[in-house]
Write a protein that holds these residues in place. Structure first.
Motif, PDB file in Angstrom:
ATOM      1  N   PRO A 122      -0.479  -1.308  -7.658  1.00 32.29           N
ATOM      2  CA  PRO A 122       0.731  -2.115  -7.433  1.00 32.29           C
ATOM      3  C   PRO A 122       1.893  -1.294  -6.894  1.00 32.29           C
ATOM      4  CG  PRO A 122       0.461  -1.653  -9.766  1.00 32.29           C
ATOM      5  CD  PRO A 122      -0.776  -1.145  -9.089  1.00 32.29           C
ATOM      6  N   ASN A 123       2.890  -2.002  -6.434  1.00 28.20           N
ATOM      7  CA  ASN A 123       4.093  -1.370  -5.907  1.00 28.20           C
ATOM      8  C   ASN A 123       4.856  -0.659  -7.025  1.00 28.20           C
ATOM      9  OD1 ASN A 123       6.007  -0.634  -4.026  1.00 28.20           O
ATOM     10  ND2 ASN A 123       6.503  -2.723  -3.395  1.00 28.20           N
ATOM     11  N   LEU A 124       5.712   0.282  -6.640  1.00 30.79           N
ATOM     12  CA  LEU A 124       6.495   1.050  -7.607  1.00 30.79           C
ATOM     13  C   LEU A 124       7.820   0.348  -7.885  1.00 30.79           C
ATOM     14  CD1 LEU A 124       5.968   4.666  -6.211  1.00 30.79           C
ATOM     15  CD2 LEU A 124       4.541   3.371  -7.824  1.00 30.79           C
ATOM     16  N   PRO A 125       8.171   0.117  -9.137  1.00 28.07           N
ATOM     17  CA  PRO A 125       9.438  -0.552  -9.444  1.00 28.07           C
ATOM     18  C   PRO A 125      10.630   0.334  -9.091  1.00 28.07           C
ATOM     19  CG  PRO A 125       8.409   0.259 -11.453  1.00 28.07           C
ATOM     20  CD  PRO A 125       7.422   0.475 -10.353  1.00 28.07           C
ATOM     21  N   ARG A 176       9.023  -4.612  -5.783  1.00 34.00           N
ATOM     22  CA  ARG A 176       9.775  -3.483  -6.322  1.00 34.00           C
ATOM     23  C   ARG A 176      10.844  -3.974  -7.293  1.00 34.00           C
ATOM     24  NH1 ARG A 176      11.233   1.715  -3.298  1.00 34.00           N
ATOM     25  NH2 ARG A 176      10.695   2.360  -5.442  1.00 34.00           N
ATOM     26  N   ILE A 177      11.317  -5.187  -7.065  1.00 32.35           N
ATOM     27  CA  ILE A 177      12.232  -5.860  -7.990  1.00 32.35           C
ATOM     28  C   ILE A 177      12.107  -7.355  -7.757  1.00 32.35           C
ATOM     29  CG2 ILE A 177      14.198  -5.665  -6.392  1.00 32.35           C
ATOM     30  CD1 ILE A 177      16.028  -5.486  -8.874  1.00 32.35           C
ATOM     31  N   THR A 178      12.196  -8.134  -8.831  1.00 33.07           N
ATOM     32  CA  THR A 178      12.062  -9.586  -8.736  1.00 33.07           C
ATOM     33  C   THR A 178      13.138 -10.264  -9.561  1.00 33.07           C
ATOM     34  OG1 THR A 178       9.664  -9.508  -8.383  1.00 33.07           O
ATOM     35  CG2 THR A 178      10.569 -11.574  -9.213  1.00 33.07           C
ATOM     36  N   HIS A 179      13.768 -11.274  -8.957  1.00 37.01           N
ATOM     37  CA  HIS A 179      14.655 -12.185  -9.679  1.00 37.01           C
ATOM     38  C   HIS A 179      13.919 -13.503  -9.867  1.00 37.01           C
ATOM     39  CE1 HIS A 179      18.493  -9.988  -8.079  1.00 37.01           C
ATOM     40  NE2 HIS A 179      17.971  -9.396  -9.134  1.00 37.01           N
ATOM     41  N   MET A 193       0.848  -1.185   0.000  1.00 33.68           N
ATOM     42  CA  MET A 193       0.000   0.000   0.000  1.00 33.68           C
ATOM     43  C   MET A 193       0.886   1.239   0.000  1.00 33.68           C
ATOM     44  SD  MET A 193      -3.316   0.587   2.367  1.00 33.68           S
ATOM     45  CE  MET A 193      -4.483   1.887   2.085  1.00 33.68           C
ATOM     46  N   HIS A 194       0.393   2.305  -0.588  1.00 33.05           N
ATOM     47  CA  HIS A 194       1.213   3.488  -0.753  1.00 33.05           C
ATOM     48  C   HIS A 194       0.895   4.543   0.304  1.00 33.05           C
ATOM     49  CE1 HIS A 194       2.866   2.097  -4.541  1.00 33.05           C
ATOM     50  NE2 HIS A 194       1.656   1.696  -4.874  1.00 33.05           N
ATOM     51  N   ASP A 195       1.887   5.368   0.599  1.00 35.39           N
ATOM     52  CA  ASP A 195       1.767   6.464   1.549  1.00 35.39           C
ATOM     53  C   ASP A 195       1.093   7.638   0.845  1.00 35.39           C
ATOM     54  OD1 ASP A 195       2.013   8.447   3.414  1.00 35.39           O
ATOM     55  OD2 ASP A 195       4.193   8.313   3.600  1.00 35.39           O
ATOM     56  N   ILE A 196      -0.112   7.996   1.268  1.00 34.99           N
ATOM     57  CA  ILE A 196      -0.851   9.075   0.607  1.00 34.99           C
ATOM     58  C   ILE A 196      -0.088  10.386   0.706  1.00 34.99           C
ATOM     59  CG2 ILE A 196      -2.216   9.548   2.677  1.00 34.99           C
ATOM     60  CD1 ILE A 196      -3.335   9.875  -1.012  1.00 34.99           C
ATOM     61  N   ARG A 197       0.658  10.583   1.789  1.00 29.90           N
ATOM     62  CA  ARG A 197       1.414  11.828   1.920  1.00 29.90           C
ATOM     63  C   ARG A 197       2.514  11.915   0.872  1.00 29.90           C
ATOM     64  NH1 ARG A 197       2.688  11.088   8.183  1.00 29.90           N
ATOM     65  NH2 ARG A 197       2.958   8.999   7.305  1.00 29.90           N
TER      66      ARG A 197
END
Length: 430
Positions: free
Chosen positions: A106-109, A332-335, A1-5
């Motif tokens: 989704p999360n930010l890459p 944010r990153i996947t191998h 989840m993202h920080d609204i601020r």
């Protein structure tokens, strides 16, 4: 989840990061809801302050015996209370809409994740091992003569429907040996804490790791409301759900072997033969709980843990970094590690290792107390397969197959099989 601020402070950066995932316009939508919600909250607070002042006027009118003024003010107060309740309800509704919207983003890459649309744009990092070049045509795992007696898809379908299998005899034993070997390697060599967790979880745990609400159709829910875990990432990560942990206890490195359940709703028609894609399967899952400073280093460490299993099993593989269009929802990153399958003449995924930053921690409200005091901060989470047991079984069988239908087994499994080194063409261990 993202920080609204953070979105309020830098909406352009948020929008640009999501655009790398192929999503646009979400920043404006989020901020519009947020602005409306805050306006309702402010209006309700202002009206509440005015009501408090009016209450004093009511008391004063009553004290001086001004019945007309008293009745008028009391009527105004009643209307004010109704207005405040309405504005608070509107604010709560907008808050729910905003939360639902943020839960689906989704999360930010990370900046260095390669940009791309799908698996064709993933970038290979390295390879290990050389696929064998046998003097016969390799077949898929379920076609190997020695495997056929121990891998019963018809019985699985009779018992449960399509995409289930019953393993028997030597094949079942090899499958169990693989899981035990992986656990021992991760505990004894890699220092992970062996953990056993339930496979039924509460809905808030699925929300915490990001399986819900977006991917509910890919999971199973009981009539009582529990969810069957798609992987023990859900339970291991949620061990810190709602907690404020001491920084000195980080990193927390855990490993669990569990049954996993997936409806595969998004994979209809793919890998319908064999046991590559099943509704019920087993995984040995790794999870790490860290802080922001060590998260990326932990990602590399966890990747090496998964690679070590493949190398010990003598299985050729390649490691990829997934592009922005192929990454999982919470990463944010996947191998990805892809193992060589001679029967398909291609590499197939056997492990994904993802760094999620504080994305899951915000959903779980999982924080740590910095050493020496200071404001609590969100933990960072990582998860990875170490490995998918069924896919490891497939790889071991296909890479060890011989022309006569027998299978040579990796040396590290021999002690788990009472010294047996191969699966005979008749389906026995020898």
């Amino acid at each position: 989840m993202h920080d609204i601020r953070a979105i309020r402070d830098n909406p352009d950066a948020f929008e640009a990061a999501l655009a790398r995932r192929g999503l646009t316009g979400l920043a404006a939508q989020i901020l519009s809801l947020d602005e409306a919600r805050r306006a309702r909250i402010q209006a309700a607070e202002t009206a509440q302050a005015e009501q408090n002042r009016a209450s004093k006027d009511v008391g004063a009118a009553k004290a001086r015996g001004d019945e007309a003024e008293f009745d008028r003010l009391r009527t105004l107060l009643a209307q004010s209370r109704a207005d405040i309740a309405r504005m608070q309800a509107e604010a709560a509704d907008l808050d729910g809409q905003l939360r639902d919207l943020l839960l689906g983003v989704p999360n930010l890459p990370l900046d260095h994740v390669p940009e791309g649309r799908d698996e064709n744009d993933n970038v290979e990092l390295r390879r290990w091992g050389t696929p064998a070049t046998p003097d016969f045509t390799p077949v898929e795992h379920f076609q190997i003569a020695g495997v056929v007696p121990g891998m019963d898809f018809e019985l699985g379908a009779k018992l449960s429907g399509s995409r289930f299998v019953v393993l028997k005899g030597a094949v079942a034993r090899i499958h169990r040996a693989l899981a035990q070997f992986m656990l021992d390697l991760h505990v004894d060599r890699h220092g992970l804490q062996e953990t056993w967790t339930p496979v039924l979880v509460l809905e808030e745990m699925m929300l915490g790791t990001g399986q819900l609400p977006k991917f509910g159709e890919d999971s199973y829910q009981t009539r009582e409301g529990w969810w069957l875990v798609p992987t023990s990432e859900v339970t291991l990560t949620n061990t810190v759900h709602g907690d404020l942990v001491d920084h000195a206890t980080l990193p927390r490195r855990m490993v669990a072997h569990s049954q996993c359940f997936r409806s595969e709703a998004g994979s209809a028609g793919r890998d319908t033969t064999g046991m590559l894609r099943q509704h019920q399967f087993e995984k040995v899952e790794m999870v790490s709980i860290t802080d922001a400073e060590t998260g990326l280093a932990e990602h590399d460490r966890m990747t090496r843990c998964a690679e070590a299993v493949l190398e010990a099993l003598e299985l050729p593989y390649r490691t990829l970094v997934l592009c922005t269009g192929d990454m999982g929802f919470g990463a944010r990153i996947t191998h990805d590690m892809e193992v060589w399958l001679p029967g398909q003449n291609r590499y197939r995924e056997i492990s994904s290792v993802s760094y999620c930053g504080d994305f899951q921690a915000r959903r779980m409200n999982a924080r740590y107390r910095p050493e020496g005091g200071g404001k609590p901060d969100f933990v960072h989470t990582l998860n990875g397969s170490g490995l998918a047991v069924g896919r490891a079984l497939i790889a071991v069988l296909e890479n060890g197959q011989q022309a006569d239908g027998s299978v040579l087994l990796p040396q590290v499994l021999h002690p788990y099989l009472r010294g047996a080194s191969r699966l005979t063409a008749q389906g026995d261990l020898a």
